[in-house]
Design a protein around this motif. Structure first.
Motif, PDB file in Angstrom:
ATOM      1  N   LEU A 238      19.765  -8.085 -41.048  1.00  0.00           N
ATOM      2  CA  LEU A 238      20.622  -8.756 -42.031  1.00  0.00           C
ATOM      3  C   LEU A 238      19.894  -9.893 -42.747  1.00  0.00           C
ATOM      4  CD1 LEU A 238      23.997  -8.899 -40.046  1.00  0.00           C
ATOM      5  CD2 LEU A 238      23.419  -7.385 -41.956  1.00  0.00           C
ATOM      6  N   GLY A 239      18.653 -10.128 -42.359  1.00  0.00           N
ATOM      7  CA  GLY A 239      17.841 -11.131 -43.047  1.00  0.00           C
ATOM      8  C   GLY A 239      18.290 -12.562 -42.832  1.00  0.00           C
ATOM      9  N   VAL A 240      18.904 -12.833 -41.681  1.00  0.00           N
ATOM     10  CA  VAL A 240      19.383 -14.195 -41.393  1.00  0.00           C
ATOM     11  C   VAL A 240      18.226 -15.010 -40.811  1.00  0.00           C
ATOM     12  CG1 VAL A 240      21.069 -15.565 -40.126  1.00  0.00           C
ATOM     13  CG2 VAL A 240      21.676 -13.265 -40.912  1.00  0.00           C
ATOM     14  N   PRO A 241      17.937 -16.206 -41.348  1.00  0.00           N
ATOM     15  CA  PRO A 241      16.873 -17.043 -40.788  1.00  0.00           C
ATOM     16  C   PRO A 241      17.127 -17.333 -39.307  1.00  0.00           C
ATOM     17  CG  PRO A 241      17.604 -17.915 -42.908  1.00  0.00           C
ATOM     18  CD  PRO A 241      18.553 -16.817 -42.545  1.00  0.00           C
ATOM     19  N   HIS A 242      16.084 -17.355 -38.516  1.00  0.00           N
ATOM     20  CA  HIS A 242      16.220 -17.503 -37.064  1.00  0.00           C
ATOM     21  C   HIS A 242      16.994 -18.757 -36.673  1.00  0.00           C
ATOM     22  CE1 HIS A 242      12.922 -14.557 -35.544  1.00  0.00           C
ATOM     23  NE2 HIS A 242      13.469 -14.125 -36.670  1.00  0.00           N
ATOM     24  N   ASP A 243      16.839 -19.830 -37.436  1.00  0.00           N
ATOM     25  CA  ASP A 243      17.529 -21.065 -37.056  1.00  0.00           C
ATOM     26  C   ASP A 243      19.029 -21.018 -37.352  1.00  0.00           C
ATOM     27  OD1 ASP A 243      17.421 -21.185 -39.817  1.00  0.00           O
ATOM     28  OD2 ASP A 243      16.518 -23.185 -39.914  1.00  0.00           O
ATOM     29  N   GLN A 244      19.482 -19.885 -37.966  1.00  0.00           N
ATOM     30  CA  GLN A 244      20.909 -19.718 -38.244  1.00  0.00           C
ATOM     31  C   GLN A 244      21.540 -18.626 -37.380  1.00  0.00           C
ATOM     32  OE1 GLN A 244      21.653 -19.292 -42.499  1.00  0.00           O
ATOM     33  NE2 GLN A 244      20.103 -20.832 -42.985  1.00  0.00           N
ATOM     34  N   TRP A 245      20.779 -18.072 -36.478  1.00  0.00           N
ATOM     35  CA  TRP A 245      21.316 -17.041 -35.585  1.00  0.00           C
ATOM     36  C   TRP A 245      22.337 -17.647 -34.628  1.00  0.00           C
ATOM     37  CZ3 TRP A 245      16.859 -13.391 -33.575  1.00  0.00           C
ATOM     38  CH2 TRP A 245      16.285 -12.734 -34.664  1.00  0.00           C
ATOM     39  N   GLY A 246      23.327 -16.863 -34.287  1.00  0.00           N
ATOM     40  CA  GLY A 246      24.296 -17.308 -33.291  1.00  0.00           C
ATOM     41  C   GLY A 246      25.739 -17.041 -33.672  1.00  0.00           C
ATOM     42  N   GLY A 247      26.095 -17.251 -34.937  1.00  0.00           N
ATOM     43  CA  GLY A 247      27.476 -17.028 -35.368  1.00  0.00           C
ATOM     44  C   GLY A 247      27.565 -16.925 -36.871  1.00  0.00           C
ATOM     45  N   MET A 248      28.254 -15.873 -37.368  1.00  0.00           N
ATOM     46  CA  MET A 248      28.342 -15.653 -38.806  1.00  0.00           C
ATOM     47  C   MET A 248      29.508 -14.714 -39.121  1.00  0.00           C
ATOM     48  SD  MET A 248      25.358 -14.240 -41.377  1.00  0.00           S
ATOM     49  CE  MET A 248      25.236 -12.637 -40.565  1.00  0.00           C
ATOM     50  N   ASP A 249      30.206 -14.965 -40.215  1.00  0.00           N
ATOM     51  CA  ASP A 249      31.275 -14.075 -40.666  1.00  0.00           C
ATOM     52  C   ASP A 249      30.664 -12.812 -41.265  1.00  0.00           C
ATOM     53  OD1 ASP A 249      33.413 -15.782 -39.978  1.00  0.00           O
ATOM     54  OD2 ASP A 249      33.169 -16.915 -41.833  1.00  0.00           O
ATOM     55  N   ILE A 250      31.235 -11.673 -40.901  1.00  0.00           N
ATOM     56  CA  ILE A 250      30.740 -10.375 -41.393  1.00  0.00           C
ATOM     57  C   ILE A 250      31.921  -9.459 -41.691  1.00  0.00           C
ATOM     58  CG2 ILE A 250      28.611 -10.496 -40.036  1.00  0.00           C
ATOM     59  CD1 ILE A 250      30.065  -8.354 -38.153  1.00  0.00           C
ATOM     60  N   THR A 251      31.622  -8.279 -42.206  1.00  0.00           N
ATOM     61  CA  THR A 251      32.592  -7.175 -42.230  1.00  0.00           C
ATOM     62  C   THR A 251      31.905  -5.974 -41.571  1.00  0.00           C
ATOM     63  OG1 THR A 251      31.890  -6.390 -44.430  1.00  0.00           O
ATOM     64  CG2 THR A 251      33.736  -7.986 -44.320  1.00  0.00           C
ATOM     65  N   TRP A 252      32.705  -5.082 -41.013  1.00  0.00           N
ATOM     66  CA  TRP A 252      32.136  -3.887 -40.408  1.00  0.00           C
ATOM     67  C   TRP A 252      33.086  -2.709 -40.603  1.00  0.00           C
ATOM     68  CZ3 TRP A 252      34.223  -0.911 -36.440  1.00  0.00           C
ATOM     69  CH2 TRP A 252      35.288  -1.456 -35.736  1.00  0.00           C
ATOM     70  N   SER A 253      32.548  -1.501 -40.433  1.00  0.00           N
ATOM     71  CA  SER A 253      33.349  -0.285 -40.502  1.00  0.00           C
ATOM     72  C   SER A 253      32.689   0.769 -39.639  1.00  0.00           C
ATOM     73  CB  SER A 253      33.464   0.205 -41.953  1.00  0.00           C
ATOM     74  OG  SER A 253      32.185   0.522 -42.460  1.00  0.00           O
ATOM     75  N   ASP A 254      33.438   1.789 -39.289  1.00  0.00           N
ATOM     76  CA  ASP A 254      32.837   2.924 -38.584  1.00  0.00           C
ATOM     77  C   ASP A 254      31.874   3.623 -39.521  1.00  0.00           C
ATOM     78  OD1 ASP A 254      34.252   2.808 -36.026  1.00  0.00           O
ATOM     79  OD2 ASP A 254      36.037   3.290 -37.184  1.00  0.00           O
ATOM     80  N   ALA A 255      30.710   3.980 -39.017  1.00  0.00           N
ATOM     81  CA  ALA A 255      29.705   4.609 -39.869  1.00  0.00           C
ATOM     82  C   ALA A 255      29.745   6.137 -39.746  1.00  0.00           C
ATOM     83  CB  ALA A 255      28.319   4.115 -39.468  1.00  0.00           C
TER      84      ALA A 255
END
Length: 207
Positions: free
Chosen positions: A190-207
Motif C-alpha cells: 500500500l506504499g505506507v511509510p514505515h513510520d506510519q505503520w500500525g493503524g490506518m482507515d481502509i476499505t476492503w472487499s472479497d476478491a
C-alpha cells in the motif's frame, strides 16, 4: 439520496395527502407507516451491537508480545466484545492494523485457517470475528484499498472480537469489530511509510 432529498419527498407526500379525501387517505397512510416501520427495523437489524465485555488482567511477566506496538491488557480496564462486524459491501470500511504471522511474532500461535505460520513478506490478514464468519473466508482473498493503491491478501486467521486478555490471546485485548489485521507485506504494497505503520482507515472487499 441525501437528507435534503428525503425531506423534499416527505413534503410532497404531505401535500398530496392533504388534497385527498379521507377514504382514500386511510390506505395510503397505512402503507406509508408500514414502509417506515419496515425500513427502521431493517436498518436496526444491520447494526452490530456489543455482545459483552471483558475486564482486563495484567499479563504475567514475559507474556504479551509487543513487537508491532501491540496493546497489552490493562488491569481493571473494561473491553467491549462483539459477535458481529459491520455489513460487508463492495467497499467495506475498516481499520488496518499490523501483525506478524510468522513463528515468534506477536500473532501468537499458528494461523487458525491452516495451522501454519506465514512470513512477514507474504500478504496475509486476520479479520474481525464477524467478517471471519466461522472460517467461511479462510484461505480466500480480499482486496484492500488505501493510500491510492490496492493489494490482494489471503485470509489466514481470526482477529477475535469475542475474547482476549488471556493466555490463548497473548494477553492482548479483544479486537474491535472492524479490523483487518495485516502482515508487513500488505503495508508495503500500500506504499505506507514505515513510520506510519500500525493503524490506518481502509476499505476492503472479497476478491
Amino acid at each position: 439520496m441525501n437528507l435534503r432529498d428525503v425531506q423534499r419527498g416527505a413534503k410532497k407526500v404531505k401535500e398530496t395527502i392533504k388534497k385527498m379525501s379521507f377514504c382514500s387517505k386511510a390506505p395510503l397512510i397505512f402503507l406509508i407507516t408500514f414502509i417506515i416501520i419496515t425500513n427502521c427495523l431493517s436498518s436496526d437489524a444491520q447494526k452490530c451491537r456489543p455482545s459483552g465485555r471483558i475486564i482486563g488482567k495484567k499479563p504475567p511477566p514475559g507474556q504479551c508480545n509487543q513487537e508491532d506496538d501491540s496493546d497489552c491488557c490493562l488491569q481493571g480496564k473494561v473491553y467491549t466484545t462483539y459477535e458481529c462486524s459491520p455489513q460487508v459491501t463492495a467497499q467495506t470500511k475498516a481499520y488496518l492494523t499490523l501483525n506478524s504471522f510468522q513463528k515468534g511474532g506477536d500473532g501468537g500461535g499458528p494461523s487458525e485457517c491452516d495451522n501454519k505460520y506465514h512470513p512477514d513478506d507474504t500478504p496475509v490478514v486476520a479479520l474481525s470475528t464477524g467478517w471471519f464468519n466461522n472460517k467461511s473466508r479462510c484461505l480466500n482473498n480480499i482486496r484492500i484499498s488505501a493510500n491510492g493503491r490496492s493489494v490482494v491478501a489471503m485470509v489466514v486467521d481470526e482477529c477475535d472480537s469475542r475474547k482476549g486478555c488471556d493466555e490463548d490471546h497473548d494477553y492482548q485485548p479483544p479486537c474491535k469489530n472492524n479490523i483487518v489485521d495485516a502482515s508487513k507485506a500488505v503495508w508495503e504494497a500500500l506504499g505506507v511509510p514505515h513510520d506510519q505503520w500500525g493503524g490506518m482507515d481502509i476499505t476492503w472487499s472479497d476478491a
